[in-house]
Design an enzyme around this catalytic site. Structure first.
Site, PDB file in Angstrom:
ATOM      1  CG  ASP A  50      -1.980   0.975   1.282  1.00  0.00           C
ATOM      2  OD1 ASP A  50      -2.621   1.209   0.250  1.00  0.00           O
ATOM      3  OD2 ASP A  50      -2.190   1.580   2.342  1.00  0.00           O
TER       4      ASP A  50
ATOM      5  NE  ARG B 215      -7.501 -11.289   9.607  1.00  0.00           N
ATOM      6  CZ  ARG B 215      -6.649 -10.276   9.459  1.00  0.00           C
ATOM      7  NH1 ARG B 215      -5.886 -10.195   8.401  1.00  0.00           N
ATOM      8  NH2 ARG B 215      -6.557  -9.329  10.371  1.00  0.00           N
TER       9      ARG B 215
END
Ligand code: IMP
Ligand code: MG
Length: 187
Positions: free
Chosen positions: A113, A175
């Site tokens: 990221d 998740r």
């Protein structure tokens, strides 16, 4: 005969499936093939270092497709300021158990990221005299990079959206979805 899988449905928080399970599986196989090729002459097991928690599903799929000798290990770090404007501040929560001096290491991450996490890990491992340190990240968000960092193996490039599934979460939710889904922007 294989039974058709029933996928968990999208909830109102999830906008769309970005990468489906079959596409993920094909890409992970390609990455594993590449790693098997690149490390085919390795003398000692490759140490796979999964960055907890996000990488655990990618790592488990990837390592089961490896034919080269390897060892699985984990590291846990926390990062502050992710997703915000604050400069990322990365802290080691749990270290690897293996002694990595003179070993070949492959850091396995869920997503690149800002790059703060992987930059920190790269610097950290550089001080430990590993023979080599490479990085595999399942996803990459190029629009968000704040540091210059080269990935050795990468699954998919995605736009600047928050994604969940295949190990990635939103506040510990989603998740274990078998696909990568895009979330609606959170207010
Ligand atoms: P960094 O900004 O590159 O240091 O990334 C920090 C961590 O934030 C990553 O390792 C992920 O665990 C998490 N992260 C970043 N983007 C996303 C996302 O879209 N979904 C879920 N987790 C993310
Ligand atoms: Mg992570």
């Amino acid at each position: 005969m294989t039974k058709a899988l029933t996928l968990p449905p999208l909830t109102e928080e999830l906008a769309q499936v970005l990468i489906d399970a079959a596409t993920i599986d094909r890409r992970v196989t390609e990455i594993a093939d590449q790693i098997n090729h690149d490390y085919k002459d390795i003398k000692e097991p490759l140490i796979l270092v999964g960055v907890l928690k996000g990488s655990f599903i990618f790592l488990s799929d990837l390592c089961r497709k490896l034919t080269i000798p390897h060892i699985v290990d984990f590291i846990a770090i926390s990062s502050y300021g992710r997703g915000g404007d604050v400069q990322g501040n990365v802290r080691l929560l749990m270290d690897v158990r293996e002694d990595i001096a003179e070993k070949d290491v492959l850091i396995v991450e869920d997503i690149l990221d800002s790059g703060n996490t992987l930059k920190y890990l790269q610097r950290n491992f550089a001080t430990r005299a590993a023979r080599s340190v490479k990085i595999a990240s399942f996803l990459d968000k190029p629009e968000r990079h704040k540091v210059d960092l080269k990935l050795d193996y990468m699954g998919f490039t995605i736009p600047d959206v928050w994604v969940v599934g295949y190990g990635l979460d939103y506040k510990e939710k989603y998740r274990t979805l078998p696909y990568i889904a895009e979330m609606y922007p959170v207010k």
